[in-house]
Design an enzyme around this catalytic site. Structure first.
Site, short mmCIF file in Angstrom:
data_model
loop_
_atom_site.label_atom_id
_atom_site.label_comp_id
_atom_site.label_asym_id
_atom_site.label_seq_id
_atom_site.Cartn_x
_atom_site.Cartn_y
_atom_site.Cartn_z
N ASP A 1 0.82 -1.22 0.00
CA ASP A 1 0.00 0.00 0.00
C ASP A 1 0.84 1.27 0.00
OD1 ASP A 1 -2.58 -1.05 -0.20
OD2 ASP A 1 -2.62 -1.54 1.93
N TYR B 1 -10.20 0.25 3.34
CA TYR B 1 -9.62 0.17 4.68
C TYR B 1 -9.14 1.53 5.16
CZ TYR B 1 -9.12 -4.50 6.77
OH TYR B 1 -9.33 -5.68 7.44
#
Length: 657
Positions: free
Chosen positions: A310, A394
């Site tokens: 990420d 998320y």
């Protein structure tokens, strides 16, 4: 939107004639003016075409530290840029020198597939999908005709690049459906529809269709009132510091309760802490969450490709939230704005990107002397520096906490919405959990690679592992209760790829190479990695090969300015395992009495619970650094009696006694 008025922010610093902001310190994060000037300088060089996109601007920290040391001219600033020229299928790392005569110092070619995915690219890829006849046709089979309500998240290929697209910068899309603009699309996954997009041409190359699974008709609202009336009985909880907080701030430098440090911010890592000292002794040179790797453990068609870096593939900086008083942060808050470089080459300021505040943290130490009828107690105060990133569904919070006894803690808060797949009504979810009508959430893992540049009582440190074991000599252990603390000092990198073992109380000491305490021991800090997991990927799998750093819980290397990120410099489209800490360690350099970098790996194995749907209550994981022989005794004996801070009775005695 702020829930309450926010404190006044520090005014924007003035500009110099060269267009850069006056720097209070060489490690200050790049300002909007500096980023603008760096981009303009790169464009003026003439190599960048009209279809250039940027992935990040960053301060050259190694150069900044040389400026601090007097090894480079005072006031000199170097900014790095990552640029991609779509028209020429080229990419570069560009070093720009700012000052009276801004100029480009170096252009290093980069594989044009490799820089991370920008938010601009992700939006363009989603638009390309909505305009694609192939994509529309696949959605129509599922009764979805209004593509304007469809969400597409551009995902990195992560080791699953089809051979036929070799050499292209490609992505794939996960697809979600909304019934209205206000609908929570992440509650309605569109199963089996996989668009493949060329990120340079923004062409939808193909759309995989793995069979129609009806989209869930069950909503997942998150807004107030979405699940009925508010729960009653919650009274206000106000944090009042009538005389203000106990910290002082000078630009990006903070002082609090014996701690001094600088706050930083980068495109790749987000929040960074520099030069942490406690009671005038150095502890850490740098601390940050350096990388995040999230593999999904489900073989279904919309999940098996999911394994993301990420930070390396998207960047923590541009994903950073603006924080709101009373909502994200509670109390008397000091905010710091952050600036990132957009894909279009324009700087973007994130207001209130970093939150700093004090909290009461219960008891710091206490003893009740029953014989004398006297009690001594001190309450703990802690300072928290935090920021939050949203990565599609998320949300992650990173909370660096400093304590009055010299401890440092990193808490990672995981929340947001679980990544979901569609299933047929009544089907099992063998690799996850059913959480809604025709919705399952797969088992997955989160790994957080942390970077700690240590400075325990100076720049030269070493790493020692300790564990407990029973004394094997019966003459020394006649009662069977004697337990030794066993030390293993690591002198080479090859020894310093380690795993936790709570069953033997395993932990690590970072020791000064040249300072001792009054007991003759090296002064040190103890590292405890409290939460982690292991990989379950089969040998040879993409998950097992792509992020080798997850196979250990602690790595150690000597400092090198070229070794910045635990999973490698450019993980996007990388050959699995080609770069990262496991490669650097093959040099087998000395780690005995050197500027040392530790790479702890926090982790969590996430088998979802229905109670985590449609939004996940925070799950927190931690690591801790604590003084271990750094002091000769408890360093918090000088903390004031809480009664002396708040109130005393008329006799002047403590009401806590």
């Amino acid at each position: 939107m702020n829930c309450h008025p926010t404190p006044a922010q520090t005014p924007t610093p003035p500009l110099t004639p060269s267009g850069t902001s006056e720097r209070a310190h060489p490690l200050d994060p790049p300002s909007a003016a500096e980023i603008t000037l760096a981009v303009a300088t790169a464009r003026a060089d003439g190599r960048l075409g009209e279809r250039t996109r940027f992935w990040g601007a960053y301060l050259d920290e190694h150069h900044a530290r040389r400026v601090i040391a007097g090894e480079e001219p005072a006031g000199e600033v170097r900014i790095g840029l990552v640029a991609m020229d779509y028209s020429g299928s080229a990419a570069w790392e560009i070093d720009v020198l700012l000052g009276a005569d801004p100029r480009c110092l170096d252009w290093r070619p980069v594989d044009p597939r490799r820089p991370g995915i920008t938010s601009d690219e992700a939006r363009a890829a989603a638009k390309a999908c909505r305009e694609s006849p192939l994509f529309r046709e696949a959605l129509a089979k599922r009764g979805i005709d209004d593509v304007s309500l469809v969400m597409i998240d551009a995902e990195s290929m992560g080791g699953f690049e089809p051979e036929k697209y070799k050499g292209r910068r490609i992505t794939w899309g996960t697809v979600w459906h909304r019934t209205t603009e206000e609908d929570n699309g992440y509650a309605r996954p569109v199963q089996g529809v996989i668009p493949i997009i060329d990120m340079h041409t923004m062409e939808v190359l193909e759309v995989e269709d793995h069979g129609v699974v009806p989209v869930s008709d069950e909503a997942g609202p998150l807004q107030r009132g979405g699940w009925g009336e508010d729960r009653p009985g919650l009274n206000p909880l106000d944090v009042v510091q009538s005389e203000g907080p106990s910290f002082t701030v000078d630009g990006w430098q903070v002082e609090w309760q014996g701690w001094t440090f600088r706050i930083g911010f980068t495109h790749r890592e987000g929040l960074v802490l520099h030069d942490l000292t406690f009671l005038d002794r150095t502890v850490l040179k740098r601390a940050a969450c350096n990388e995040m790797y999230v593999p999904y453990l489900d073989s279904n068609s919309t999940q098996y490709r999911k394994n993301f870096f990420d930070w390396g593939e998207y960047g923590a900086g541009p994903l950073t939230n603006s924080l709101a008083l009373g909502c994200d942060c509670l109390g008397v808050i000091r905010y710091f704005d952050a600036t990132v470089l957009g894909g279009d080459g324009e700087p973007a300021v994130i207001p209130q990107a970093i939150c700093m505040h004090e909290e009461d943290a219960s008891i710091l130490w206490k003893h009740n002397d029953l014989r004398r009828g006297v009690s001594e107690v001190r309450r703990s105060r802690r300072l928290i520096i935090s920021n939050f990133q949203t990565v599609a569904n998320y949300d992650y919070g990173f909370y660096w906490t400093l304590y009055q006894d010299g401890r440092i803690e990193l808490e990672v808060k995981l929340t947001g919405i679980l990544s979901a797949s569609g299933i047929n009504e009544g089907d099992d979810a063998p690799y996850g959990r059913v959480v809604s009508s025709r919705v399952q959430t797969p088992t997955h893992q989160h790994y957080f690679g942390v970077r700690l540049d240590t400075a325990i009582d100076g720049d030269l440190n070493r790493l020692v592992e300790e564990h407990a074991e029973a004394e094997p000599d019966p003459e020394l252990n006649p009662y069977g209760n004697a337990v030794r603390n066993v030390r293993t000092a690591f002198t080479k990198e090859s020894q310093a790829a380690r795993r936790t073992d709570p069953s033997t109380a395993r932990h690590w000491r970072v020791e000064s190479a040249d300072k001792t305490n009054r007991y003759g021991e090296p002064t040190a800090y103890r590292l405890n990695i409290k939460n982690t997991t292991r990989s379950f990927g089969l040998p040879g799998s993409v998950m097992a090969r792509r992020a080798p750093f997850i196979h250990q819980h602690l790595w150690a290397t000597p400092y090198s300015p070229a070794e910045q990120f635990i999973g490698g410099q450019y993980p996007n489209h990388a050959e699995p395992g080609e770069d990262g800490v496991h490669v650097w360690q093959q040099q087998d350099r000395s780690i005995d009495g050197v500027p040392l970098v530790l790479w702890p790996v926090l982790g969590v194995h996430h088998l979802p619970r229905p109670e985590q749907w449609p939004v996940m209550p925070v799950e927190a994981i931690h690591l801790e650094l604590a003084p271990d022989g750094f002091f000769d005794r408890n360093p918090a004996l000088d903390i004031p009696d809480p009664a002396a801070v708040v109130s005393t009775d008329t006799s002047g005695d403590s009401c806590c006694s």
